[in-house]
Scaffold this motif. Sequence first.
Motif, PDB file in Angstrom:
ATOM      1  N   HIS A  38      97.784 -77.744  27.340  1.00 58.83           N
ATOM      2  CA  HIS A  38      97.321 -76.778  26.497  1.00 58.83           C
ATOM      3  C   HIS A  38      97.108 -76.893  25.041  1.00 58.83           C
ATOM      4  CE1 HIS A  38      98.199 -73.561  29.527  1.00 58.83           C
ATOM      5  NE2 HIS A  38      99.379 -74.456  29.815  1.00 58.83           N
ATOM      6  N   ALA A  39      97.612 -78.052  24.610  1.00 61.53           N
ATOM      7  CA  ALA A  39      97.843 -78.599  23.026  1.00 61.53           C
ATOM      8  C   ALA A  39      96.227 -79.237  23.084  1.00 61.53           C
ATOM      9  CB  ALA A  39      98.927 -79.648  22.752  1.00 61.53           C
ATOM     10  N   SER A  40      95.458 -79.725  23.847  1.00 58.18           N
ATOM     11  CA  SER A  40      94.330 -80.246  23.902  1.00 58.18           C
ATOM     12  C   SER A  40      93.254 -79.005  23.351  1.00 58.18           C
ATOM     13  CB  SER A  40      93.710 -80.868  25.130  1.00 58.18           C
ATOM     14  OG  SER A  40      93.526 -79.908  26.095  1.00 58.18           O
ATOM     15  N   GLY A  41      93.690 -77.879  23.505  1.00 52.45           N
ATOM     16  CA  GLY A  41      92.694 -76.524  23.227  1.00 52.45           C
ATOM     17  C   GLY A  41      92.853 -76.311  21.888  1.00 52.45           C
ATOM     18  N   HIS A  42      93.828 -76.659  21.331  1.00 50.80           N
ATOM     19  CA  HIS A  42      94.103 -76.391  19.968  1.00 50.80           C
ATOM     20  C   HIS A  42      94.137 -77.496  18.891  1.00 50.80           C
ATOM     21  CE1 HIS A  42      95.421 -72.510  21.523  1.00 50.80           C
ATOM     22  NE2 HIS A  42      96.045 -73.058  22.244  1.00 50.80           N
ATOM     23  N   ARG A  43      93.259 -78.549  19.235  1.00 49.77           N
ATOM     24  CA  ARG A  43      93.281 -79.464  18.165  1.00 49.77           C
ATOM     25  C   ARG A  43      92.334 -79.466  17.051  1.00 49.77           C
ATOM     26  NH1 ARG A  43      92.406 -83.777  23.024  1.00 49.77           N
ATOM     27  NH2 ARG A  43      94.522 -84.371  23.478  1.00 49.77           N
ATOM     28  N   PHE A  44      92.620 -80.038  16.108  1.00 54.15           N
ATOM     29  CA  PHE A  44      91.500 -79.608  14.757  1.00 54.15           C
ATOM     30  C   PHE A  44      90.279 -80.321  15.045  1.00 54.15           C
ATOM     31  CE2 PHE A  44      89.686 -81.023  10.610  1.00 54.15           C
ATOM     32  CZ  PHE A  44      89.622 -80.205   9.998  1.00 54.15           C
ATOM     33  N   SER A  45      89.319 -79.670  14.961  1.00 56.07           N
ATOM     34  CA  SER A  45      87.977 -80.283  15.150  1.00 56.07           C
ATOM     35  C   SER A  45      86.863 -80.130  13.974  1.00 56.07           C
ATOM     36  CB  SER A  45      87.328 -79.514  16.294  1.00 56.07           C
ATOM     37  OG  SER A  45      86.014 -79.936  16.658  1.00 56.07           O
ATOM     38  N   TRP A  46      86.365 -81.548  13.629  1.00 53.37           N
ATOM     39  CA  TRP A  46      85.379 -81.399  12.481  1.00 53.37           C
ATOM     40  C   TRP A  46      84.064 -80.748  13.079  1.00 53.37           C
ATOM     41  CZ3 TRP A  46      86.131 -81.639   7.365  1.00 53.37           C
ATOM     42  CH2 TRP A  46      87.251 -82.583   6.979  1.00 53.37           C
ATOM     43  N   ILE A  47      83.947 -80.786  14.273  1.00 53.65           N
ATOM     44  CA  ILE A  47      82.538 -80.024  14.612  1.00 53.65           C
ATOM     45  C   ILE A  47      82.578 -78.587  14.437  1.00 53.65           C
ATOM     46  CG2 ILE A  47      81.242 -79.472  16.930  1.00 53.65           C
ATOM     47  CD1 ILE A  47      82.088 -82.393  17.836  1.00 53.65           C
ATOM     48  N   ARG A 111      91.096 -72.836   6.428  1.00 53.45           N
ATOM     49  CA  ARG A 111      91.738 -71.992   7.739  1.00 53.45           C
ATOM     50  C   ARG A 111      92.337 -72.809   8.928  1.00 53.45           C
ATOM     51  NH1 ARG A 111      86.780 -69.895  10.498  1.00 53.45           N
ATOM     52  NH2 ARG A 111      86.902 -71.951  11.472  1.00 53.45           N
ATOM     53  N   ASP A 112      91.379 -73.901   9.328  1.00 57.10           N
ATOM     54  CA  ASP A 112      92.090 -74.534  10.689  1.00 57.10           C
ATOM     55  C   ASP A 112      93.047 -75.308  10.540  1.00 57.10           C
ATOM     56  OD1 ASP A 112      89.973 -73.122  11.722  1.00 57.10           O
ATOM     57  OD2 ASP A 112      88.488 -74.807  12.217  1.00 57.10           O
ATOM     58  N   SER A 113      93.322 -75.875   9.254  1.00 55.56           N
ATOM     59  CA  SER A 113      94.377 -76.959   8.987  1.00 55.56           C
ATOM     60  C   SER A 113      95.605 -76.325   8.801  1.00 55.56           C
ATOM     61  CB  SER A 113      94.022 -77.550   7.647  1.00 55.56           C
ATOM     62  OG  SER A 113      93.810 -76.849   6.697  1.00 55.56           O
ATOM     63  N   ARG A 114      95.624 -74.555   8.409  1.00 51.09           N
ATOM     64  CA  ARG A 114      96.908 -73.753   8.326  1.00 51.09           C
ATOM     65  C   ARG A 114      96.932 -72.929   9.269  1.00 51.09           C
ATOM     66  NH1 ARG A 114      95.152 -76.025   3.730  1.00 51.09           N
ATOM     67  NH2 ARG A 114      96.460 -76.442   2.137  1.00 51.09           N
ATOM     68  N   ASP A 115      96.167 -72.951  10.146  1.00 54.97           N
ATOM     69  CA  ASP A 115      96.260 -72.103  11.455  1.00 54.97           C
ATOM     70  C   ASP A 115      97.651 -72.078  11.987  1.00 54.97           C
ATOM     71  OD1 ASP A 115      95.582 -71.737  14.671  1.00 54.97           O
ATOM     72  OD2 ASP A 115      94.568 -70.337  13.645  1.00 54.97           O
ATOM     73  N   PRO A 116      98.267 -71.159  12.331  1.00 48.23           N
ATOM     74  CA  PRO A 116      99.653 -71.211  12.905  1.00 48.23           C
ATOM     75  C   PRO A 116      99.718 -71.645  14.402  1.00 48.23           C
ATOM     76  CG  PRO A 116      99.168 -68.953  12.892  1.00 48.23           C
ATOM     77  CD  PRO A 116      98.280 -69.822  12.081  1.00 48.23           C
ATOM     78  N   THR A 117      98.796 -71.475  14.991  1.00 44.37           N
ATOM     79  CA  THR A 117      98.646 -71.910  16.606  1.00 44.37           C
ATOM     80  C   THR A 117      98.195 -73.396  16.636  1.00 44.37           C
ATOM     81  OG1 THR A 117      97.759 -69.743  16.972  1.00 44.37           O
ATOM     82  CG2 THR A 117      97.582 -71.202  18.684  1.00 44.37           C
ATOM     83  N   ARG A 118      97.549 -73.760  15.868  1.00 45.84           N
ATOM     84  CA  ARG A 118      97.052 -75.304  15.714  1.00 45.84           C
ATOM     85  C   ARG A 118      98.250 -75.990  15.418  1.00 45.84           C
ATOM     86  NH1 ARG A 118      91.720 -76.268  16.458  1.00 45.84           N
ATOM     87  NH2 ARG A 118      90.040 -74.412  16.073  1.00 45.84           N
ATOM     88  N   ARG A 119      98.968 -75.574  14.338  1.00 44.14           N
ATOM     89  CA  ARG A 119     100.006 -76.504  13.892  1.00 44.14           C
ATOM     90  C   ARG A 119     101.235 -76.403  14.974  1.00 44.14           C
ATOM     91  NH1 ARG A 119     101.171 -74.885   7.393  1.00 44.14           N
ATOM     92  NH2 ARG A 119     102.216 -76.629   7.707  1.00 44.14           N
ATOM     93  N   TYR A 120     101.669 -75.173  15.613  1.00 45.39           N
ATOM     94  CA  TYR A 120     102.437 -75.356  16.620  1.00 45.39           C
ATOM     95  C   TYR A 120     102.138 -76.250  17.611  1.00 45.39           C
ATOM     96  CZ  TYR A 120     105.051 -73.519  20.719  1.00 45.39           C
ATOM     97  OH  TYR A 120     105.958 -73.400  21.952  1.00 45.39           O
TER      98      TYR A 120
END
Length: 302
Positions: A38-47, A111-120
């Motif tokens: 599940h975490a793999s779907g929320h990784r930070f992506s430069w793309i 936006r993406d670096s502070r996204d609560p779902t990604r950070r979790y």
Amino acid sequence: MADNPYTLYKRFQTPDPALGPREQAPMLAQEQAWSRVHASGHRFSWIEVLMAPLCLGPFVAGLGVLLGLWLYQSLLAPELDIDRAIGDWHGWLALAAGLFMAAWVLHNFWRDSRDPTRRYWQTMPDRGVVELEHHTLVSGISLWSNDYDPDCNTLMQWTHGKLECVHDSGVVQWVVARTEAGHWLVLKEQYPGNFSYARVGTKPAPDRQMHPCQQVAIAFAPGTQLCLGRRFSGAPLPLLDTAYWLSADELKRLADAAHHWLFFPPNRYGVVDAEEAGWVQRLVKKAQDSVAATPSSVPGET
């Protein structure tokens, strides 16, 4: 505006303060493997950060300039020659487009670096903790469905100490159990193998079927209702095994009532709410009657 599927997906996988406190326990290996999936779907992506600004930025910026010049000519300066203005200002226009694209990239990064779902999900698997919700089961009945999806024809299965991707047969075992608290609890198990488009599939061998115990603890990603696994303990659950295959309408309604995916408080994972309890009771009775009407399926007969 109604939530779209992506918004619901993000909300479901983000800790919800509306959930009450639950027992915490160390992760099992299988639960940690699922958490990493599940975490793999929320990784930070430069793309994702760069794709839209670099592909659409020059077009959007240029279109904005043209619209601005057209409005300026229409409202304030009818004598303005737009073609000549663009030729004279092309350097400034290129600079403006570059600044616009850079601002877009910075906005996406912020936006993406502070996204609560990604950070979790960046830290959740390494914390090694799940939350447990306990149920005591009294009795249960086993139903079956065959719903092969050609667009999603694989499933992840825990084999030899790791998650492996295998072919999905489309066959699902549904255990509808009565809990000590008086609720219906729905559990399901998917099986790999060859698929069939027929409504009635092939049941797996008895030793491969799900055989629940009377004590079950559902393991969740902390603060969410995302199930990472089930822990059975205690005596075997008295389970009526049937050859009842759900119709398409019954399957859809049971899947909705089971609350296994994209549901929110006050609904709980696997627990049928009061509005659907009567329908589930009638479905169970129908499956029981199908067993009684089949002499060869009665225990003890040959």
